[in-house]
Design a protein around this motif. Structure first.
Motif, PDB file in Angstrom:
ATOM      1  N   ASN A 182       0.604  -1.047  -0.013  1.00  0.00           N
ATOM      2  CA  ASN A 182      -0.122  -0.263   0.305  1.00  0.00           C
ATOM      3  C   ASN A 182       1.097   0.822  -0.019  1.00  0.00           C
ATOM      4  O   ASN A 182       0.890   1.983   0.325  1.00  0.00           O
ATOM      5  N   THR A 232       1.952   4.725  -0.897  1.00  0.00           N
ATOM      6  CA  THR A 232       1.813   5.703  -1.599  1.00  0.00           C
ATOM      7  C   THR A 232       2.935   7.230  -0.962  1.00  0.00           C
ATOM      8  O   THR A 232       3.141   7.454  -0.470  1.00  0.00           O
ATOM      9  N   THR A 233       2.718   8.294  -2.111  1.00  0.00           N
ATOM     10  CA  THR A 233       3.681   9.081  -2.427  1.00  0.00           C
ATOM     11  C   THR A 233       3.314  10.388  -3.100  1.00  0.00           C
ATOM     12  O   THR A 233       2.233   9.477  -4.522  1.00  0.00           O
ATOM     13  N   ASP A 246      -1.103   3.178  -3.627  1.00  0.00           N
ATOM     14  CA  ASP A 246      -1.240   2.216  -3.542  1.00  0.00           C
ATOM     15  C   ASP A 246      -0.997   1.247  -3.856  1.00  0.00           C
ATOM     16  O   ASP A 246      -1.459  -0.070  -4.608  1.00  0.00           O
ATOM     17  N   ALA A 292       4.048   9.298   2.016  1.00  0.00           N
ATOM     18  CA  ALA A 292       3.083   9.532   2.281  1.00  0.00           C
ATOM     19  C   ALA A 292       2.781   8.139   3.360  1.00  0.00           C
ATOM     20  O   ALA A 292       2.172   8.241   4.536  1.00  0.00           O
ATOM     21  N   GLY A 293       2.497   7.115   3.207  1.00  0.00           N
ATOM     22  CA  GLY A 293       2.425   5.718   3.574  1.00  0.00           C
ATOM     23  C   GLY A 293       2.712   4.648   3.256  1.00  0.00           C
ATOM     24  O   GLY A 293       3.059   4.683   1.885  1.00  0.00           O
ATOM     25  N   GLY A 294       2.279   3.997   3.746  1.00  0.00           N
ATOM     26  CA  GLY A 294       2.644   2.099   3.110  1.00  0.00           C
ATOM     27  C   GLY A 294       4.192   1.713   3.878  1.00  0.00           C
ATOM     28  O   GLY A 294       4.066   2.032   5.119  1.00  0.00           O
ATOM     29  N   GLU A 295       4.001   0.459   3.723  1.00  0.00           N
ATOM     30  CA  GLU A 295       5.056  -0.649   4.548  1.00  0.00           C
ATOM     31  C   GLU A 295       5.906  -0.817   3.071  1.00  0.00           C
ATOM     32  O   GLU A 295       5.376  -0.650   1.994  1.00  0.00           O
ATOM     33  N   MET A 338      10.352   2.029   6.420  1.00  0.00           N
ATOM     34  CA  MET A 338       9.374   2.914   6.883  1.00  0.00           C
ATOM     35  C   MET A 338       9.846   3.859   8.076  1.00  0.00           C
ATOM     36  O   MET A 338       9.476   4.985   8.880  1.00  0.00           O
TER      37      MET A 338
END
Length: 598
Positions: free
Chosen positions: A302, A304-305, A326, A361-364, A373
């Motif tokens: 997932n 996200t940038t 995603d 911005a998010g995810g692993e 991360m």
């Protein structure tokens, strides 16, 4: 017998070097008839572009000399004065250069630049020129022409800028169009559109075309006859069908042997080296199947940038570029996963996000079981020893003032991996590993060819003994034979060292050679992922089908009849601040083969 549109006889072009004239094009002869396309092919340094500049007389006087005869409809261009030659340029001969952004004035509107040509060469009034510009924009299939003639070059995509350059070159309905590598820097889908556009316009206005390229797939698709050049000499000339069916010169055989043919690997699921061709055009060497990939090395979940878009009086955030949205993927030890898609789809940002060269911005991101991360600066630095990157432009990634041996040694010194006295031996070992010599360590980047510079970058990335390499368009700028050599080198290193590659590219024919699996990206999302043979032989997503259909086929007998010319551009990835991604899911269509809902 009718006079050819262009007849070149005994063309010799020399440049002044240390006070002496050194010939770079020697005694060149060829002709182009009305409505005919002649491809001038050869690798970098063969003299293709110098030939075009000599015909246009665009070489600087005093530092060059052009000899021989260049006749346009019977008139020798080499005998004309400069004023008469200015009427020929843009009027009777149009030229499309390789990089449209450097050929267009960035501070003038595109419509104004094309209108200027019409006023200069056809004596039109401003109103007449504006009407003709609209017609030309429609001719080259630029949508919403009335609005776009008032825009500046930076607001056009690469493909649309090249269409604007074609409109400018065709403004005066030239007898001859010279196209110098007009599709080299373009995505495969845009390239297909430009090639089809040139063919259609040639039929409509009956012009002759001189098409300069090193891509033999493009040659098969567009040309009637082919002139092959090697180090300034013409080594072969033949109709395109005969040249591909029965090449005579060893160099032509080598060029054709280095061309990747999409679908040529059948249903194999592992990478295959390019056939090795020597100077006599000898056939392929036996090739052993590489081992299948091992245990998982990288897991991305997932990811996200996003990049902030600012505007307004106070320069506040007004939206976000959803560059990566995603994205989930895995990569095993010894495996190559190819990320493919057009410019702007998020491929490179995905690679840089995995290395945290840009902040997601998010995810692993799990590499060797560790979450990058959540990694601290020191932990990330340690992880990057095992996770390296090769960039697209090798010259831009090397310090021009630093000898290559020092550049390769630098990461070893920075990470203190061995004693200083042992480093020179390690540098020599790395140079030998990538097919270079020990004495090359003392040379500087400008003293090497593009392919050699890319080998140096590969050697530097191997200095820290990584387990995974992100290769970002690492062979896209190379000539066909050099590309084949570098790809073979990467596959050999993978076999010897167990390397994993995230291979980022828009060249699907090369991707077929190097990859175990393929992931197709569109607007920041993976829309299809699976084993190489499944994705290429049985594509499920419409975008994947579009990419594969656009690949030029290096066989004149298999010229594709394409459907209507596509004029659509990729949608913008810029979204409002409150935009929420609509729910969509990936569903299985085969073993390991997943497709996003569409």
């Amino acid at each position: 017998m009718t006079e050819p549109v262009l007849k070149v006889e005994g063309l010799t072009t020399s440049f002044r070097v240390d006070g002496a004239l050194v010939p770079v094009v020697r005694n060149l002869d060829f002709a182009i008839d009305t409505g005919e396309t002649v491809a001038i092919v050869g690798e970098s340094g063969s003299g293709k572009s110098v030939t075009a500049l000599s015909i246009m007389r665009l070489l600087q006087e005093g530092t060059s000399r052009i000899e021989g005869s260049v006749r346009l409809s019977g008139r020798d261009l080499l005998t004309l004065d400069e004023e008469a030659m200015r009427d020929v340029r843009g009027g009777e001969i149009g030229m499309i250069f390789q990089e449209p952004m450097t050929s267009l004035n960035p501070v003038l509107k595109i419509g104004f630049q094309i209108a200027e040509v019409l006023r200069r060469h056809r004596g039109m009034s401003q109103a007449q020129a504006e009407t003709e510009v609209l017609r030309l924009f429609d001719l080259v299939r630029i949508p919403d022409a009335k609005r776009r003639i008032g825009e500046y070059p930076h607001s056009f995509s690469g493909g649309m800028r090249q269409r604007a350059m074609i409109a400018m070159a065709l403004a005066c309905q030239p007898k001859l169009l010279i196209a110098d590598e007009p599709t080299t820097a373009l995505d495969v889908t845009i390239q297909a559109q430009i090639l089809q556009l040139v063919r259609e316009l040639q039929t409509e206005i009956g012009m002759a075309v001189m098409f300069i390229t090193h891509d033999m797939g493009v040659v098969a698709e567009i040309s009637d006859r082919v002139v092959v050049m090697l180090r300034g000499d013409k080594v072969e000339e033949a109709p395109v069908d005969r040249l591909f069916a029965a090449p005579e010169h060893p160099y032509t055989k080598m060029l054709l042997g280095a061309v990747p043919r999409l679908g040529g690997l059948g249903d194999t699921r592992t990478p295959r080296r390019f056939p090795k061709l020597d100077d006599t055009g000898a056939g392929p060497e036996p090739d052993n199947e590489p081992d299948m990939p091992g245990a998982p090395l990288l897991e991305v979940r997932n990811l996200t940038t996003r990049f902030s878009v600012r505007g307004g009086l106070l320069n506040r955030p007004v939206g976000n570029v959803h560059a990566v949205e995603d994205v989930s993927l895995t990569l095993a030890a010894g495996e190559t996963l190819a990320l493919v898609g057009e410019s702007g789809c998020g491929k490179s940002t995905t690679g840089r996000s995995i290395l945290r060269l840009v902040q997601p911005a998010g995810g692993e991101i799990l590499f060797e079981g560790k979450d990058l991360m959540a990694a601290s600066h020191s932990e990330l630095r340690l992880a990057r020893q095992r996770l390296q990157m090769i960039f697209q432009d090798p010259y831009g990634s090397l310090n021009p003032r630093q000898a290559v041996g020092s550049a390769i040694a630098e990461p070893i010194r920075v990470h203190k991996l061995m004693a200083d006295e042992a480093i020179p031996d390690r540098v020599n070992e790395l140079l030998r590993l990538v097919g270079l010599k020990e004495e090359h360590a003392l040379r500087f980047p400008h003293e090497f060819s593009g392919g050699q510079r890319q080998r140096i970058c590969i050697a530097r990335s191997l200095a820290l003994e990584p387990k995974m390499i992100v290769a970002d368009e690492s062979v896209s700028a190379l000539d066909a034979s050099i590309k084949a050599q570098v790809v073979n080198l990467m596959l050999d290193l993978q076999r010897e060292l167990g390397l994993a590659y995230l291979f980022i590219s828009h060249d699907i024919a090369v991707v077929e050679r190097v990859s175990h699996r393929i992931a197709v990206m569109l607007l920041g999302e993976i829309v299809e992922i699976g084993p190489r043979d499944a994705v290429l032989r049985n594509p499920q997503h419409p975008y994947t089908k579009k990419l594969i259909e656009a690949v030029p086929v290096p066989d004149p007998a298999d010229k594709r009849q394409r459907g209507g010319l596509l004029t659509d551009e990729l949608k913008s990835p810029v979204r409002a601040l409150d935009w929420a991604r609509p729910p969509s899911r990936m569903y299985p269509v085969g073993e390991g083969h997943m497709v996003r809902e569409f």
